[in-house]
Motif scaffolding. Structure first.
Motif, PDB file in Angstrom:
ATOM      1  N   ALA A  81       3.098  13.091  60.523  1.00  0.00           N
ATOM      2  CA  ALA A  81       3.816  14.348  60.766  1.00  0.00           C
ATOM      3  C   ALA A  81       5.329  14.128  60.689  1.00  0.00           C
ATOM      4  O   ALA A  81       6.063  14.973  60.170  1.00  0.00           O
ATOM      5  CB  ALA A  81       3.443  14.910  62.139  1.00  0.00           C
ATOM      6  N   MET A  82       5.792  12.995  61.196  1.00  0.00           N
ATOM      7  CA  MET A  82       7.216  12.656  61.119  1.00  0.00           C
ATOM      8  C   MET A  82       7.616  12.386  59.670  1.00  0.00           C
ATOM      9  O   MET A  82       8.687  12.801  59.229  1.00  0.00           O
ATOM     10  CB  MET A  82       7.521  11.431  61.986  1.00  0.00           C
ATOM     11  N   ASP A  83       6.748  11.670  58.944  1.00  0.00           N
ATOM     12  CA  ASP A  83       7.011  11.401  57.530  1.00  0.00           C
ATOM     13  C   ASP A  83       7.214  12.703  56.764  1.00  0.00           C
ATOM     14  O   ASP A  83       8.165  12.850  55.986  1.00  0.00           O
ATOM     15  CB  ASP A  83       5.831  10.651  56.897  1.00  0.00           C
ATOM     16  N   LYS A  84       6.315  13.636  56.987  1.00  0.00           N
ATOM     17  CA  LYS A  84       6.359  14.902  56.251  1.00  0.00           C
ATOM     18  C   LYS A  84       7.567  15.744  56.654  1.00  0.00           C
ATOM     19  O   LYS A  84       8.171  16.412  55.813  1.00  0.00           O
ATOM     20  CB  LYS A  84       5.062  15.665  56.478  1.00  0.00           C
ATOM     21  N   ALA A  85       7.913  15.690  57.930  1.00  0.00           N
ATOM     22  CA  ALA A  85       9.077  16.449  58.394  1.00  0.00           C
ATOM     23  C   ALA A  85      10.353  15.910  57.759  1.00  0.00           C
ATOM     24  O   ALA A  85      11.225  16.683  57.334  1.00  0.00           O
ATOM     25  CB  ALA A  85       9.181  16.383  59.914  1.00  0.00           C
ATOM     26  N   LEU A  86      10.477  14.593  57.685  1.00  0.00           N
ATOM     27  CA  LEU A  86      11.669  13.998  57.075  1.00  0.00           C
ATOM     28  C   LEU A  86      11.707  14.299  55.579  1.00  0.00           C
ATOM     29  O   LEU A  86      12.764  14.550  55.016  1.00  0.00           O
ATOM     30  CB  LEU A  86      11.684  12.490  57.323  1.00  0.00           C
TER      31      LEU A  86
ATOM     32  N   ALA B  94       8.875  15.050  64.889  1.00  0.00           N
ATOM     33  CA  ALA B  94       7.983  15.876  64.054  1.00  0.00           C
ATOM     34  C   ALA B  94       8.750  17.010  63.382  1.00  0.00           C
ATOM     35  O   ALA B  94       8.165  17.779  62.622  1.00  0.00           O
ATOM     36  CB  ALA B  94       6.843  16.443  64.896  1.00  0.00           C
ATOM     37  N   GLN B  95      10.046  17.109  63.665  1.00  0.00           N
ATOM     38  CA  GLN B  95      10.917  18.080  62.985  1.00  0.00           C
ATOM     39  C   GLN B  95      11.955  17.367  62.090  1.00  0.00           C
ATOM     40  O   GLN B  95      12.901  17.976  61.612  1.00  0.00           O
ATOM     41  CB  GLN B  95      11.676  18.961  64.004  1.00  0.00           C
ATOM     42  N   GLY B  96      11.773  16.065  61.907  1.00  0.00           N
ATOM     43  CA  GLY B  96      12.713  15.285  61.111  1.00  0.00           C
ATOM     44  C   GLY B  96      13.730  14.589  62.006  1.00  0.00           C
ATOM     45  O   GLY B  96      13.470  14.355  63.201  1.00  0.00           O
TER      46      GLY B  96
END
Length: 251
Positions: free
Chosen positions: A167-172, A244-246
């Motif tokens: 989720a962190m990967d995708k947010a970034l 999770a929001q970057g």
């Protein structure tokens, strides 16, 4: 072997040092700092844009401004996905090796030993690195996100890599995609592919440097080097948290 490991550390530092630095004001938001950082990377990471492509991009940008009549006009989304050719990947790799040869022959040799003919290519390694996140490997935003995330893990001494979730990967990646979409130098598919491949290679080299210094007891110095390199580019990674929001500024 130790000589090779030392060279890998130097490779990572040289690869990042190839981006010229700039100063960011302390009160800037994380988004603004990242925006400035992104522009610096695009303009200074040895992306070989042709003059024709640059002029075309500028004409397109100026035409849109004239039609909209406002600086607040919506930003046209750029397709950050691309299909790399073997020729582009070979040129990207050889350009780095050639650059390193003029600075450190041992570092150039180490790169060849790690990623050259007969070894796993940087493209293969990068694909493995991002596989768990579910993000597309051939995407400039994914490449930039991976590059920043590895640097973040180094500077903040993230010992449990599983603490960085998909989720962190995708947010970034979404965060970097937003920033890349703002840059008029990326209106050309060729420019997107060149940027993506160079960032993929830099991410892999940075990761190799990180892992080698963890094994040979030189991580503290390596961490300090990377911290200073990114600060020199206006991005103090020790002052942000990956969520999770970057990236968000630490409280």
């Amino acid at each position: 072997m130790n000589k090779c490991k030392r060279s890998l550390r130097l490779i990572a530092t040289v690869a990042i040092a190839s981006i010229a630095g700039f100063q960011a004001k302390a009160q800037q938001s994380v988004d603004l700092i990242m925006d400035n950082f992104t522009s610096s990377v695009i303009s200074q990471t040895n992306v070989q844009l042709s003059n024709i492509a640059i002029r075309s991009a500028m004409r397109n940008a100026n035409a849109k401004k004239a039609v909209r009549g406002s600086a607040s006009a919506p930003v046209t989304k750029v397709n950050l996905a691309y299909t790399p050719t073997k020729d582009l990947q070979d040129r990207t790799f050889q350009e780095l090796v050639t650059k390193l040869k003029t600075r450190d022959a041992n570092a150039a040799s180490a790169v060849n030993n790690a990623l050259g003919a007969g070894r796993a290519s940087y493209d293969q390694l990068f694909g493995q690195m991002v596989k768990e996140s579910g993000l597309p490997a051939n995407n400039a935003a994914t490449a930039m996100a991976a590059y920043l995330e590895i640097a973040y893990a180094i500077v903040n001494n993230v010992t449990d890599q599983s603490s960085i979730t998909p989720a962190m990967d995708k947010a970034l990646q979404r965060q970097t995609a937003t920033l890349l979409n703002k840059n008029t130098a990326l209106t050309s598919p060729t420019a997107v592919a060149q940027l993506g491949e160079q960032l993929k290679l830099q991410a892999v080299v940075l990761y190799l440097g990180w892992q080698s210094t963890l094994k040979n007891g030189q991580f503290a110095q390596f961490r300090s080097n990377i911290d200073q390199q990114f600060k020199g580019m206006g991005f103090d990674l020790s002052k942000v948290s990956l969520t999770a929001q970057g990236f968000k500024k630490k409280a």
